[in-house]
Enzyme design. Structure first.
Site, PDB file in Angstrom:
ATOM      1  N   HIS A 269      -4.289  -5.310  10.413  1.00 24.74           N
ATOM      2  CA  HIS A 269      -5.597  -4.343   9.872  1.00 24.74           C
ATOM      3  C   HIS A 269      -6.469  -5.050   9.512  1.00 24.74           C
ATOM      4  CE1 HIS A 269      -7.460  -1.041   7.916  1.00 24.74           C
ATOM      5  NE2 HIS A 269      -6.333  -0.634   8.127  1.00 24.74           N
TER       6      HIS A 269
ATOM      7  N   MET B  19       1.232  -1.515  -0.238  1.00 21.24           N
ATOM      8  CA  MET B  19       0.056  -0.192   0.169  1.00 21.24           C
ATOM      9  C   MET B  19       1.431   1.589   0.105  1.00 21.24           C
ATOM     10  SD  MET B  19      -1.858   0.300   4.046  1.00 21.24           S
ATOM     11  CE  MET B  19      -2.663   1.361   3.296  1.00 21.24           C
TER      12      MET B  19
ATOM     13  N   ARG C 113      -9.759  14.672   6.672  1.00 17.96           N
ATOM     14  CA  ARG C 113      -8.683  13.771   7.811  1.00 17.96           C
ATOM     15  C   ARG C 113      -6.729  14.351   7.752  1.00 17.96           C
ATOM     16  NH1 ARG C 113     -10.303   9.323   9.633  1.00 17.96           N
ATOM     17  NH2 ARG C 113      -8.431   7.857   9.258  1.00 17.96           N
TER      18      ARG C 113
ATOM     19  N   GLU D 264      -0.313   4.365  15.588  1.00 15.81           N
ATOM     20  CA  GLU D 264      -1.200   3.729  16.098  1.00 15.81           C
ATOM     21  C   GLU D 264      -0.967   2.470  17.270  1.00 15.81           C
ATOM     22  OE1 GLU D 264      -5.741   2.017  14.738  1.00 15.81           O
ATOM     23  OE2 GLU D 264      -3.672   2.074  12.913  1.00 15.81           O
TER      24      GLU D 264
ATOM     25  N   LEU E 109     -10.467  -1.788  -1.777  1.00 13.17           N
ATOM     26  CA  LEU E 109     -10.098  -1.816  -0.395  1.00 13.17           C
ATOM     27  C   LEU E 109     -11.493  -0.663   0.239  1.00 13.17           C
ATOM     28  CD1 LEU E 109      -7.880  -1.380   1.520  1.00 13.17           C
ATOM     29  CD2 LEU E 109      -7.386   1.127   1.175  1.00 13.17           C
TER      30      LEU E 109
ATOM     31  N   GLU F 179       0.911   2.912  11.014  1.00 14.02           N
ATOM     32  CA  GLU F 179      -0.019   1.444  12.088  1.00 14.02           C
ATOM     33  C   GLU F 179       0.852   1.081  12.825  1.00 14.02           C
ATOM     34  OE1 GLU F 179      -2.111  -0.383   9.047  1.00 14.02           O
ATOM     35  OE2 GLU F 179      -3.096   0.715   8.507  1.00 14.02           O
TER      36      GLU F 179
ATOM     37  N   CYS G   7     -14.583 -15.070  -4.311  1.00 17.16           N
ATOM     38  CA  CYS G   7     -14.727 -15.001  -3.206  1.00 17.16           C
ATOM     39  C   CYS G   7     -16.684 -15.248  -3.761  1.00 17.16           C
ATOM     40  CB  CYS G   7     -14.886 -13.594  -2.594  1.00 17.16           C
ATOM     41  SG  CYS G   7     -13.339 -12.804  -2.135  1.00 17.16           S
TER      42      CYS G   7
ATOM     43  N   CYS H 187      -8.439  -9.130  -1.024  1.00 20.93           N
ATOM     44  CA  CYS H 187      -8.844  -9.402  -2.455  1.00 20.93           C
ATOM     45  C   CYS H 187      -9.077  -7.335  -2.073  1.00 20.93           C
ATOM     46  CB  CYS H 187     -10.475  -8.837  -2.323  1.00 20.93           C
ATOM     47  SG  CYS H 187     -11.039 -10.844  -2.843  1.00 20.93           S
TER      48      CYS H 187
ATOM     49  N   ARG I 227      -0.078   1.550  -3.773  1.00 18.92           N
ATOM     50  CA  ARG I 227      -0.697   1.680  -4.064  1.00 18.92           C
ATOM     51  C   ARG I 227      -1.030   2.662  -3.596  1.00 18.92           C
ATOM     52  NH1 ARG I 227      -4.689   1.709  -6.805  1.00 18.92           N
ATOM     53  NH2 ARG I 227      -6.096   1.029  -7.198  1.00 18.92           N
ATOM     54  N   TYR I 228      -0.445   3.948  -2.945  1.00 16.57           N
ATOM     55  CA  TYR I 228      -1.292   4.769  -3.304  1.00 16.57           C
ATOM     56  C   TYR I 228       0.070   5.709  -2.326  1.00 16.57           C
ATOM     57  CZ  TYR I 228      -4.506   1.325  -1.234  1.00 16.57           C
ATOM     58  OH  TYR I 228      -5.968   0.280  -1.415  1.00 16.57           O
TER      59      TYR I 228
ATOM     60  N   CYS J 288     -18.411 -12.474  -4.124  1.00 23.28           N
ATOM     61  CA  CYS J 288     -17.845 -11.820  -4.962  1.00 23.28           C
ATOM     62  C   CYS J 288     -18.911 -11.316  -6.692  1.00 23.28           C
ATOM     63  CB  CYS J 288     -16.312 -12.310  -5.856  1.00 23.28           C
ATOM     64  SG  CYS J 288     -15.349 -10.461  -7.172  1.00 23.28           S
TER      65      CYS J 288
ATOM     66  N   CYS K  22     -11.766  -7.827 -11.043  1.00 22.13           N
ATOM     67  CA  CYS K  22     -11.539  -9.152 -10.203  1.00 22.13           C
ATOM     68  C   CYS K  22     -11.262 -10.104 -11.032  1.00 22.13           C
ATOM     69  CB  CYS K  22     -12.229  -9.188  -9.077  1.00 22.13           C
ATOM     70  SG  CYS K  22     -11.091 -10.873  -7.864  1.00 22.13           S
TER      71      CYS K  22
ATOM     72  N   LEU L 107      -5.935   6.200  -1.802  1.00 24.02           N
ATOM     73  CA  LEU L 107      -6.477   5.697  -0.639  1.00 24.02           C
ATOM     74  C   LEU L 107      -8.005   5.565  -0.874  1.00 24.02           C
ATOM     75  CD1 LEU L 107      -4.666   4.982   2.490  1.00 24.02           C
ATOM     76  CD2 LEU L 107      -7.452   4.365   2.201  1.00 24.02           C
TER      77      LEU L 107
ATOM     78  N   SER M 108       6.599   7.963   6.718  1.00 17.53           N
ATOM     79  CA  SER M 108       6.524   6.564   6.330  1.00 17.53           C
ATOM     80  C   SER M 108       7.979   6.027   6.174  1.00 17.53           C
ATOM     81  CB  SER M 108       5.192   6.124   6.060  1.00 17.53           C
ATOM     82  OG  SER M 108       5.898   4.312   5.548  1.00 17.53           O
TER      83      SER M 108
ATOM     84  N   ASP N  65       7.716  -1.659   8.810  1.00 21.93           N
ATOM     85  CA  ASP N  65       6.995   0.077  10.309  1.00 21.93           C
ATOM     86  C   ASP N  65       6.440   0.828   9.136  1.00 21.93           C
ATOM     87  OD1 ASP N  65       7.039  -0.651  12.902  1.00 21.93           O
ATOM     88  OD2 ASP N  65       9.407  -0.541  12.732  1.00 21.93           O
TER      89      ASP N  65
ATOM     90  N   TYR O 253       2.379  11.649  10.816  1.00 25.83           N
ATOM     91  CA  TYR O 253       3.505  11.579  10.688  1.00 25.83           C
ATOM     92  C   TYR O 253       4.570  12.484  11.097  1.00 25.83           C
ATOM     93  CZ  TYR O 253       1.585   8.125   7.194  1.00 25.83           C
ATOM     94  OH  TYR O 253       0.903   7.180   6.364  1.00 25.83           O
TER      95      TYR O 253
END
Length: 353
Positions: free
Chosen positions: A190, A4, A43, A274, A26, A270, A332, A124, A92-93, A335, A340, A20, A58, A267, A51
């Site tokens: 998660h 991610m 947010r 978190e 997601l 999260e 799934c 998924c 991904r983000y 699904c 997918c 995201l 990160s 690391d 951060y």
């Protein structure tokens, strides 16, 4: 190496959150293209502060690159027939996004690639989303001419299990010997929305399998539980939540805990915010002694495990194995995601459109 990702600097936080919340694999949202940017903007200030609190960004890219370089060097020895090996990170983000990774691979003349999920357990919403992204970018011509295969899950690989177990043992060693056996090992992963779980996503089962394998390696010396973190929004998610579990253990008189990130390989926010800052502070206020097992980060045992996973995959391919696992081919039961189905067919054909 698919993951991610996370913003390397505080200023990248908004773009990370926008990407995201725009990902319907997601976080499915109604009117996603309109609502996601609004949620991200709302947010951003809070997440930017988080951060800042963990050092200004990160570290996941730094650890991913270190792990990948170590893995590739070992692979040159473990499977010389396909040497030289080179690792690429595709987040991904956050940067490097798949577009940037595709450009680098094209510049290097890559013709053979393994899509290696860095999520040990398949969902998924994580591995599936990253593979969907590669499929879409391939249709757009970004990954043209590449012969693909996939490593989609590896949550019970002995090397991975060993690396996690060693870090738990180190954390348990911080308790006095006479108190050590009473410490609760609390595995935190998660969470997932129950709507995803109920359609048949295998993630919960696979995380549970990892936990079972780790406790078998530890000889079941300590009581343990699997709990879940990072719930977003008002809908029902898999529980119990890590925060609630810590409160419950304190109420039951269990004041010594080893907190274990079991679905993260390095690391990031999260673990560093978190688990360490947020839950750690709350546990301290409850009179608890909590030690977090270190993330795998630069663990030589873990890097060797990554290389072993890929080497075995290459050997199986040499022996005529298909490009994807049997399990990856099953959608799934609930699904309804057309992408997918197309993505699974795409990788089953080694990336042939």
């Amino acid at each position: 190496m698919l993951n991610m990702g996370g913003p390397a600097t505080v200023s990248e936080t908004h773009d990370f959150l926008r990407n995201l919340f725009l990902d319907g694999d997601l976080i499915p949202l109604p009117f996603q293209s309109l609502i996601a940017p609004w949620i991200a903007k709302r947010r951003t200030p809070q997440i930017e502060q988080q951060y800042k609190d963990i050092g200004g960004g990160s570290p996941i890219l730094r650890w991913s690159e270190l792990q990948g370089e170590g893995m590739a060097a070992l692979l040159d020895e473990l499977h010389p027939a396909t040497a030289p090996h080179k690792s690429y990170v595709a987040f991904r983000y956050a940067r490097p996004l798949s577009e940037e990774t595709a450009r680098r691979m094209k510049e290097d003349g890559v013709k053979r690639a393994i899509a290696f999920s860095q999520y040990p357990q398949y969902s998924c919403s994580t591995t599936g989303s990253s593979l969907n992204d590669i499929y879409r970018k391939s249709r757009a011509g970004l990954f043209s001419g590449i012969d693909w295969s996939v490593i989609d899950r590896w949550g019970t690989h002995p090397g991975f299990v060993e690396a996690v177990a060693q870090n738990i043992e180190s954390a348990l060693g911080k308790f006095p010997e006479e108190q050590r056996g009473d410490a609760v090992v609390l595995f935190s992963a998660h969470s997932l929305p129950m709507s995803v779980v109920n359609r048949g996503d295998p993630y919960v089962l696979e995380v549970s399998a990892t936990v079972s394998a780790v406790m078998n390696r530890l000889g079941h010396t300590n009581p343990y539980r699997l709990v879940w973190q990072s719930q977003v929004g008002p809908s029902a998610w898999m529980g119990p939540q890590t925060r609630d579990a810590l409160k419950g253990l304190a109420r039951l008189g269990k004041k010594r805990v080893v907190l274990v990130p079991i679905a993260f390989t390095s690391d990031h926010i999260e673990t560093l915010y978190e688990l360490d800052l947020e839950y750690g502070k709350e546990a301290h206020e409850l009179g608890m002694e909590v030690h977090r097992a270190e993330s795998l980060n630069g663990s030589p045992v873990f890097i060797r495990a990554l290389a072993d996973i890929v080497a075995q995959h290459l050997k199986e391919k040499d022996a005529g194995a298909p490009p994807t696992s049997v399990q990856m081919g099953l959608r799934c039961p609930g699904c309804s995601n057309v992408t997918c189905a197309q993505q699974k067919s795409f990788f089953a054909r080694s990336g042939t459109l």
